[in-house]
Every structure is written in C-alpha cells, then in structure tokens.
Enzyme design. Sequence first.
Site, PDB file in Angstrom:
ATOM      1  N   LEU A 108       0.846  -1.190   0.000  1.00 56.25           N
ATOM      2  CA  LEU A 108       0.000   0.000   0.000  1.00 56.25           C
ATOM      3  C   LEU A 108       0.887   1.248   0.000  1.00 56.25           C
ATOM      4  O   LEU A 108       1.552   1.548   0.999  1.00 56.25           O
ATOM      5  CB  LEU A 108      -0.925   0.001   1.218  1.00 56.25           C
ATOM      6  N   GLU A 109       0.908   1.965  -1.101  1.00 58.55           N
ATOM      7  CA  GLU A 109       1.813   3.097  -1.264  1.00 58.55           C
ATOM      8  C   GLU A 109       1.150   4.425  -0.926  1.00 58.55           C
ATOM      9  O   GLU A 109       1.715   5.485  -1.191  1.00 58.55           O
ATOM     10  CB  GLU A 109       2.376   3.105  -2.685  1.00 58.55           C
ATOM     11  N   ASN A 110      -0.047   4.360  -0.357  1.00 56.62           N
ATOM     12  CA  ASN A 110      -0.755   5.577   0.001  1.00 56.62           C
ATOM     13  C   ASN A 110      -1.084   5.625   1.490  1.00 56.62           C
ATOM     14  O   ASN A 110      -2.058   6.227   1.913  1.00 56.62           O
ATOM     15  CB  ASN A 110      -2.041   5.694  -0.828  1.00 56.62           C
TER      16      ASN A 110
ATOM     17  N   GLN B 184      11.335  -1.166  -1.358  1.00 55.93           N
ATOM     18  CA  GLN B 184      11.600  -0.696  -2.720  1.00 55.93           C
ATOM     19  C   GLN B 184      12.735   0.334  -2.688  1.00 55.93           C
ATOM     20  O   GLN B 184      12.510   1.501  -2.359  1.00 55.93           O
ATOM     21  CB  GLN B 184      10.352  -0.064  -3.322  1.00 55.93           C
TER      22      GLN B 184
END
Length: 461
Positions: free
Chosen positions: A285-287, A344
Amino acid sequence: MKPARSLVLSLVAALAATLGAAWVALPAYAAGATASFVKTADWGSGWEGKYTVTNGGSSTINGWSLAFDLPSGTTLGSYWDALLSSSGQRHTFTNRSWNGTIAPGASVSFGFLGSGSGSPGGCQLNGASCGGGTPPTTPPPTTPPPTTPPPTTPPPTDPPTGGLPKHLLTGYWHNFDNPAVELRLRDVPAEYDLVAVAFAEATPTPGALTFGVDPGLAAALGGYTDADFTADVRTLHSRGKRVILSVGGETGRVTVNNAASAAAFADTAAALIARYGFDGIDIDLENGLNPTYMAQALRALRAKVGSGLIIAMAPQTIDMQNPAGGYFKLALDIKDILTVVNTQYYNSGAMLGCDQNAAYGQGTVNFIVALACIQLEAGLRPDQVGLGLPAGAGAAGGGIVAPSVVNAALDCLARGTNCGSFRPPRTYPGIRGAMTWSVNWDVSNGNSFANTVGPHLDTLP
C-alpha cells in the site's frame, strides 16, 4: 562455510507462585519461570544467540524481563522479538506486545547478534535467577522432565517459512496489460522462488478485497480465465514455488482503519486464498496504512488460514526510515508472523542511511546497503529483510541498477565484501534475498535480473 545450528531445549523448573497485580514479589513469581540460552550460530568474530523463556508454573505469566551481562569486548547488534535497554555491559530485554503472555507449559523466544567471543552471564528473569546460574552456550544434554517434553516445532514467535528457501528471489507478476511482456503465470521463469500477483483491488466495502484475471491481460494472451490462472498456481506449486496475492500498488486504495474494515480484509483475503490457492498475502500500500488495524487484519487472516501463511511487505524507501512510522511499526508489531519485508530501493532520490551521516544517492551499492541497515539495526531479523530493485529499463523512474550491483549489496550485507564506501556495523549472513519489480519487466529485458541474482543467492552463507 555455513555456521552450525543448534536446537534450543528449554530448562524447566517445578513450582510457580502467582504474579501479584502490582508486580511485587518478583522472585517468588519467577520461581516457575526459567530461561535458557544457546548460540544458534558462531562465525568466529561474532555469533547469533537465542533465549527461550519457559513458564514451568501453573499460572500465566503476564510480562517478562530478562537481563544479562556481556564481558568487555563483546557487544550486541541487532535483536528481535523483544525490546532492549542497556547500561554499560548489562543488557535488559523485555517482551513485546505479542509475546508477553506465557501460558503454563508454554515458551517464547527472542534473539540477537553478538560481536566478539564472549557469552552472556549473570542471567536474571524477572529479578530472579534464570534457573541454573550462568546459561549454557550449547543446548543442555539432558532430557527435560517427562511433564515437559522437548519441542518438536519452532518456538511460537518464529514466523513460518512457508516452504521457502533460506535466501529467496521474489518477483511481481502483472495481472494487467502494459508495455512489458504479458505472461501466463505458469511462464514465470524458474529462478523465482516467490511470485507476488499484482494486485488485489478494493471493493465498495472498506477493507474488502477482490481479484480476478484482468480482461486486458486475458485479451492480450489470447484468452486467459480465472480457471486457467488457478491451474497455473497449482503448476507453480508442483515446481516448489509459492504464490502470494499482493494488495495495493501505486494506485491501490484498500483502506483498513477500523475493526470492521480489518475484519472485512481478513474475511475476503481468506476467501481469495481458498479460491485460487494463494500461499499468502503481500502488503504494498503506497498511500499509507494504519498499523494498528492492519496488524489486526493480518493476525485475523492468519488465524483463518493457518500458521503456514506467508506475509510479505513491499514498502517504499521513505516508509522504512523510522521505526515509529506506520509501515515500520506494522512490521515490528507483526514480527512474530512476518515472513519478509522487500523494501523498494528505487524511485527514492537521495536518503539517509543507518549511520545518519550522509545522504546516499539511489542506484548505488551504498544506498541499498545503508538503507537496508536501518531495518537490520532497528528490530527486524536478517531473514526478514529483502532488497527490492527494478528489473531494468521501463520498470522504474529512478534507482535502476545492474543486477551485479544487487549481488554486491547482498555480499556486503551477508559477508562484508564488495561494499562501497559505506560499510555496515556488522554482517548479516541471514539476509533473506532480493525482490524485483517485476517478472514481466525482467522477461522484457532478457531475464538478466533473475539469471544474475537468482544463482547468486544460492552462494550466500
């Protein structure tokens, strides 16, 4: 040479007194609790140690504190499954939120790395002797009393292996159509040990997940159905591979921020795992996320699926800068059931490493090693840390490196060789491996990542 491993046999005492509500009379309380120590690895200049705390009494233990001394010249490094405070050479470990309660007859463990040749001494558990003076550095040769048989499974705070190798290569598989080559799941190259299917999607119900073969991908492949995909999952299983469902991605909007959405996440994830045969879940989940309720969701999911559930995470670099941040806190809070965090190390710009001394530029050995060092020194075990890098041209906007740079970073962390100007404070032979975004981009670029990094992982200690 791989260091020899030893099994921990807990030392058990006979009688216990009940712990008072105000934490008084600790010596009497500790009479039913013991702690044993073993060096689970020793490579000359350093070692890995493990304490096992066993409740040999008849009352539940609610909280524990274990202290010991290290001789001059021997220092502690990273640690896991406990909190640490130190005063000189005296080190005190206390339980974390998930392993402070020990039922009668049960055990919990925590571990740490030591530098130097010394061993712990003067062990005290909740203010009393750990149960036999100076703890041994090898497992006791005697058989435990008949009422407490030796354990036949790993201690409960160890995460499941999920059938994965010691060092693993993870790759993301596209469930969508983009400029990278389209692949059926069964066509993922054999070098990948763990395949993360990208992505599960949100539904109108907060926290709930849905998944199905993307229509655009199906059309690009000339027809590819949910049944075909499910059969391909079984095919990868027959090859000894594991397949997990990734939640999130750059545009992912799955939200788990209360008890109801945590329950919806666990229920729908469990249903998708059962339907398609996934081996676990990946949180990408990048938000942003709520660590409290996501931890609740993942524990509920594991309770539904079983202890073999693989739990992976793929946070952005910025998310793993500080243990107090949401993603890092989640990783530490579920450390007892967490398999691997593949951060990442790209699309990041320049960032501080664990030395907090310089901003290292992405796309270098220094950047990868210095930022991985943050996790390794701030609570995660080496076997829970993986290096996430792009598979080559087209896969990311920045931070693309040659696969040989990934191998150099692995060598620096595992062996202390092939480092750049930054050298970590110690080596981490158990470093878990590498991840790439993505399998599809790697295939598009001639499989260079898999063919270079995959075989190299097999050479690590």
